[in-house]
Design a protein around this motif. Structure first.
Motif, short mmCIF file in Angstrom:
data_model
loop_
_atom_site.label_atom_id
_atom_site.label_comp_id
_atom_site.label_asym_id
_atom_site.label_seq_id
_atom_site.Cartn_x
_atom_site.Cartn_y
_atom_site.Cartn_z
N MET A 98 6.11 -8.16 6.06
CA MET A 98 5.84 -9.30 5.22
C MET A 98 6.13 -10.57 6.01
N GLY A 154 4.46 -5.99 -1.20
CA GLY A 154 3.78 -5.82 0.07
C GLY A 154 2.81 -6.93 0.45
N GLN A 214 8.86 -8.11 -1.26
CA GLN A 214 8.73 -6.99 -0.31
C GLN A 214 8.09 -5.79 -0.99
#
Length: 156
Positions: A1, A96, A93
């Motif tokens: 990321m 994604g 996170q």
């Protein structure tokens, strides 16, 4: 990321660049922080604040990475703790997706950017200089990351 800070203003004092770089380099490779500076619209020719924000909006949109989640830095945004920001970071996170955190110009962000934002975040009730806002945001992103890793940088 990847976390991209898109910030209007491109002539910051050396201390801003140094402090920002210090926090950005602390981030791990899988969650790097990148700064994209946007040239502020000139305040000449009797332009209104709305016209200035419109011109800056076009530049901001061009700088936001494709498919990135947009977080608008705005005085009307949520005032959260560092622990809450760490929760947001975990959620980002999990989704994604890359994240773009946008700091507007002297007049703020165009309304369409605020409406498009996934979230709005306020760093403080205080009015902050744009350079300091960049540094503070980079530090808080590092702090949030350190919280997610149980690193002792943050203390309760």
């Amino acid at each position: 990321m990847k976390l991209t800070i898109v910030a209007v203003g491109n002539k910051m004092p050396d201390w801003v660049e140094t402090a920002f770089a210090d926090y950005a380099k602390r981030m791990p490779p899988h969650m790097r922080v990148e700064l994209k500076e946007i040239k502020a619209e000139k305040r000449d020719g009797g332009k209104t604040a709305q016209q200035i924000m419109e011109a800056e909006k076009i530049r901001i949109e061009a700088a936001v990475p494709d498919n990135a989640m947009l977080i608008a830095m705005d005085e009307r945004g949520a005032q959260i703790s560092s622990l809450q920001l760490a929760d947001w970071l975990r959620d980002w996170q999990g989704e994604g997706r890359d994240v773009a955190l946008v700091i507007g110009g002297a007049d703020g962000l165009h309304e369409s950017l605020r409406q498009r934002a996934h979230k709005m975040l306020a760093l403080s009730h205080l009015t902050l200089p744009h350079g300091l806002a960049r540094v503070l945001l980079a530090e808080q992103l590092y702090r949030a990351y350190s919280i997610t890793q149980n690193h002792p940088y943050h203390r309760e």
